[in-house]
Design an enzyme around this catalytic site. Structure first.
Site, short mmCIF file in Angstrom:
data_model
loop_
_atom_site.label_atom_id
_atom_site.label_comp_id
_atom_site.label_asym_id
_atom_site.label_seq_id
_atom_site.Cartn_x
_atom_site.Cartn_y
_atom_site.Cartn_z
N HIS A 46 -9.63 36.40 -11.61
CA HIS A 46 -9.29 35.00 -12.25
C HIS A 46 -10.08 33.79 -11.24
O HIS A 46 -10.56 33.03 -11.98
CB HIS A 46 -7.68 35.01 -11.57
CG HIS A 46 -7.07 33.59 -12.27
ND1 HIS A 46 -6.51 33.25 -13.41
CD2 HIS A 46 -7.20 32.35 -11.70
CE1 HIS A 46 -5.99 32.04 -13.58
NE2 HIS A 46 -6.34 31.41 -12.55
N GLU A 47 -9.96 33.93 -9.90
CA GLU A 47 -10.55 32.94 -9.01
C GLU A 47 -12.19 33.17 -9.36
O GLU A 47 -12.80 32.12 -9.30
CB GLU A 47 -10.29 33.24 -7.61
CG GLU A 47 -8.87 33.40 -7.29
CD GLU A 47 -8.15 31.80 -7.78
OE1 GLU A 47 -9.01 30.60 -7.87
OE2 GLU A 47 -6.75 31.59 -8.06
N THR B 41 2.14 -0.72 8.97
CA THR B 41 2.97 -1.08 10.33
C THR B 41 1.97 -1.14 11.50
O THR B 41 2.08 -1.90 12.66
CB THR B 41 4.18 0.04 10.70
OG1 THR B 41 4.88 0.13 9.54
CG2 THR B 41 4.89 -0.48 11.87
N GLY C 198 -1.05 2.69 7.28
CA GLY C 198 -1.31 1.95 8.33
C GLY C 198 -0.72 0.38 8.10
O GLY C 198 -1.24 -0.43 8.95
N ASP D 11 -3.30 26.07 -14.73
CA ASP D 11 -4.79 25.76 -15.23
C ASP D 11 -4.28 25.13 -16.58
O ASP D 11 -4.93 24.15 -17.18
CB ASP D 11 -5.40 27.00 -15.33
CG ASP D 11 -5.62 27.85 -14.00
OD1 ASP D 11 -5.56 26.66 -12.90
OD2 ASP D 11 -6.07 28.74 -13.91
N GLY E 264 0.85 -1.25 0.03
CA GLY E 264 -0.04 0.12 0.14
C GLY E 264 0.69 1.22 -0.03
O GLY E 264 2.06 1.14 0.12
N PRO E 265 0.29 2.25 -0.13
CA PRO E 265 1.01 3.61 -0.45
C PRO E 265 1.38 4.00 1.01
O PRO E 265 0.96 3.47 2.01
CB PRO E 265 0.02 4.80 -0.75
CG PRO E 265 -1.32 3.79 -1.37
CD PRO E 265 -1.12 2.54 -0.79
N GLY F 244 1.85 5.80 4.70
CA GLY F 244 1.01 6.35 5.56
C GLY F 244 -0.54 5.76 5.60
O GLY F 244 -1.40 6.02 6.25
#
Length: 671
Positions: A448-449, A234, A232, A525, A227-228, A230
């Site tokens: 822009h936003e 361990t 869990g 963008d 798994g990636p 972080g």
């Protein structure tokens, strides 16, 4: 407090060996001083040889007052009345055997009572106890014993206790976690229900192995958690040991690999031997790809030490039986580089995939980590779970911790929802920077936003509503538009991909419509829109070219990604791909331009609200589109002023290539 003082306070302590005392510099200096003292004790500085006299002559000197000091010592080895007289005269009136004038003298013989009485009357002679053979032996041998003992304490014992001596160089470095301290169970693990079901039978086997042995069942020898980072892996391995209440040995794959060939293999054998002595137990090997990488791959051949270590691991996993109660659990985020012999049945029989948590799993993880944090009543963990797609369990724990730290800095007694939102924005997009723009640039970013927000609000079908629009700079962007998905997005149909391209163009078109010019604010963008369009053509088959995958690359894993490529399309096809990508981008650009032109009034009002409040919520954008004005109150999100030490820090200059941008991708996690 200055930076130097702060660094001194945060400077890590010197490392200490796992057992024994630290090798202090002060003890070394003590050893050196004692050694020098012993040398001078055994070899005192040379003094002139004393003159040899008879006792009667010494008595005469004492009567004449020519003795400065003297000592009377009985010598038990020469008889009861045998004595030794030593001392110095007031002047160098004597001559030794070398003919040198000296004050020192010595006399040996029988001392009568009358002579003793005369010497005592002179009041210059002092009686000393008799010297025995044992006293003389201790006087000569004791310095050697002290020096040798100190050297043994400092060096020999230190090497043995540190576990780094020559005799323990090949010992396993696996750490055994006690069952009474920091016990972790399945209740402490959330977001991976399927993985817990997979490993639950291992717990049952460790508790009652006869249950499986009666019907001929054999528990897997090894379990590989994939798994990636972080997610869990361990933590789940520790929970298995906690549920089964058995010893848990933890070691990293890098602890096996050393410079000397054969050391890693010796450590593997010792690790399995420790497991057999403490059976039933679990042995957890983290980052097994450090030692289990495919053999004989890469430039220049393989690594002899790593390959010998892997061979020893393969043999040991074949050589033990699960009836002994030893189960191997390994974790990696790179299963593609592992050797095929390691993954075959009989070694790592089962692979447990632990993926990034879904929306329900994220809420469960947040509830687990929220036990240690005082949360306010307005904190909705379900809303936080919706707004954190793509985040792992470790990142969610860090999110709540950052929120708690932020609330403490603001002198709050409980963590509020505003603190969590601020912590999420900080983790995903960076710290806010409020002194990097002047009024002209702030107006440009507001338009822009506003363009992004209006287009997204118009195109949204209810699955990805606008959450927040802000012109507060964060990270490398000068503003952001975020949207909160109502569910986890697992598939992305063509319509949604086209909407994403259209929304990405909203900022550039709004700038052009208001100012009549372009800026580099749309850099990110355009890059994102181009990436989506090319994936639609080359990977997803969403173009007139048909369902053909034309973006296939053959990457050499052991040399690095994107180093070697195999081109499988002709130049004519590549030209058609470029035309198809350009057609998608141009058509969505025109579509976005039409939307913004039709909603120009809403665009102006959203930009005006951003200039006034800096941050508005998604519901305010919807109210402007529907009613022409903001109906609900706008709660100020400006954080209170921080202490002067933080406020005095200069703001970083923004990157010129990303002056503004939008956020809100279904995968906002940087990981």
């Amino acid at each position: 407090m200055s930076d130097n003082e702060d660094n001194k306070k945060r400077r890590p302590l010197k490392s200490m060996p796992p057992d024994g005392f630290p090798l202090k510099t002060g003890l070394i200096w003590v050893a050196i001083i004692l050694a020098i003292a012993a040398i001078f004790w055994l070899n005192p500085p040379k003094t002139p040889q004393p003159a040899v006299l008879n006792i009667q002559r010494v008595v005469e000197f004492a009567q004449e007052g020519k003795i400065a000091n003297g000592y009377i010592r009985s010598d038990a080895t020469g008889g009861r009345d045998w004595s030794v007289l030593t001392g110095e005269t007031t002047e160098p009136i004597l001559q030794n055997s070398a003919g040198t004038a000296t004050k020192a003298f010595t006399a040996t013989g029988r001392l009568t009572d009358s002579n003793l009485e005369q010497l005592q009357k002179s009041k210059v002679f002092i009686e000393k106890p008799a010297t025995t053979a044992m006293t003389q032996l201790l006087y000569n041998v004791l310095p050697f014993i002290v020096v040798i003992g100190l050297l043994y304490f400092l060096f020999v014992r230190q090497l043995k206790s540190a576990g780094k001596g020559a005799l323990s160089f090949g010992k396993s470095r696996a750490k055994m976690l006690t069952r009474d301290k920091d016990r972790i169970t399945f209740s402490d693990v959330a977001g991976c229900d399927e993985a817990k079901e997979e490993v639950s039978e291992v717990v049952e086997f460790l508790k009652d192995p006869k249950k499986f042995q009666k019907i001929g069942g054999r528990i897997p020898k090894g379990i590989l958690m994939v798994g990636p980072p972080g997610t869990g892996k361990t933590l789940l391995a520790k929970a298995i040991a906690g549920e089964a209440d058995v010893p848990f040995f933890s070691i990293s794959g890098s602890d096996f690999v050393e410079m000397f060939v054969g050391v890693g293999a010796s450590r593997v054998r010792d690790m399995f031997e420790q497991g057999r002595k403490n059976a039933p137990c679990l042995i957890f090997i983290d980052e097994i790809d450090a030692v289990g990488r495919q053999r004989g791959a890469g430039l220049g051949g393989g690594n002899d030490e790593r390959e010998q270590t892997l061979n020893s691991l393969l043999v040991e996993m074949d050589g033990f039986d699960t009836q002994e109660g030893v189960i191997i659990i390994a974790a990696t985020n790179r299963p593609d580089v592992l050797d095929s012999a390691l993954l075959r049945p009989g070694r790592f029989d089962r692979q447990v995939s632990i993926d990034l948590p879904d929306i329900i799993g994220r809420e469960q993880i947040l509830r687990v980590h929220a036990r240690r944090i005082t949360l306010s009543d307005n904190v909705d963990l379900g809303v936080i779970a919706r707004g954190t797609p793509g985040l792992s369990g470790a990142e969610l724990a860090n999110l709540l911790n950052e929120a708690a730290l932020l609330a403490a800095r603001r002198n709050k007694k409980k963590v509020e929802m505003a603190d969590v939102d601020e912590a999420r924005d900080k983790l995903l997009w960076g710290l806010s920077r409020r002194r990097v723009m002047d009024d002209a640039e702030k107006r440009l970013v507001a338009w822009h936003e506003a363009g992004h927000a209006v287009v997204q609000a118009v195109l949204d079908d209810g699955t990805m509503p606008v959450h927040k629009v802000t012109i507060i700079p964060r990270g490398q962007s000068l503003g952001s538009t975020t949207y909160l998905p109502t569910k986890d997005i697992l598939t992305r149909p063509k319509k949604r991909l086209l909407d994403e391209i259209t929304m990405a163009m909203g900022g550039r078109i709004a700038e052009e419509l208001v100012t009549g010019d372009f800026s580099n604010g749309a850099y990110g963008d355009i890059k994102q829109a181009t990436r989506i369009a090319r994936a639609m053509v080359c990977d997803y088959g969403m173009s007139e070219l048909g369902p053909i995958a034309m973006g296939e690359n053959q990457d050499t894993v052991f040399l690095g990604r994107d180093i070697t490529r195999s081109q499988h399309i002709s130049e004519d096809t590549a030209r058609k791909v470029d035309i198809a990508v350009s057609d998608i981008l141009n058509s969505q650009y025109k579509r976005c331009e039409t939307i913004i032109t039709e909603h120009r009034t809403a665009l102006d009002k959203v930009a005006a609200a951003l200039l006034e409040h800096e941050t508005i919520e998604g519901r305010h954008v919807l109210e402007i589109l529907k009613h022409g004005e903001i109906k609900s109150p706008i709660v100020s999100v400006r954080p209170p002023k921080l202490p002067p030490a933080d406020a005095a820090k200069p703001a970083d200059k923004p990157a010129p290539e990303s002056a503004a941008g939008h956020a809100g991708s279904p995968e906002p996690s940087p990981a």
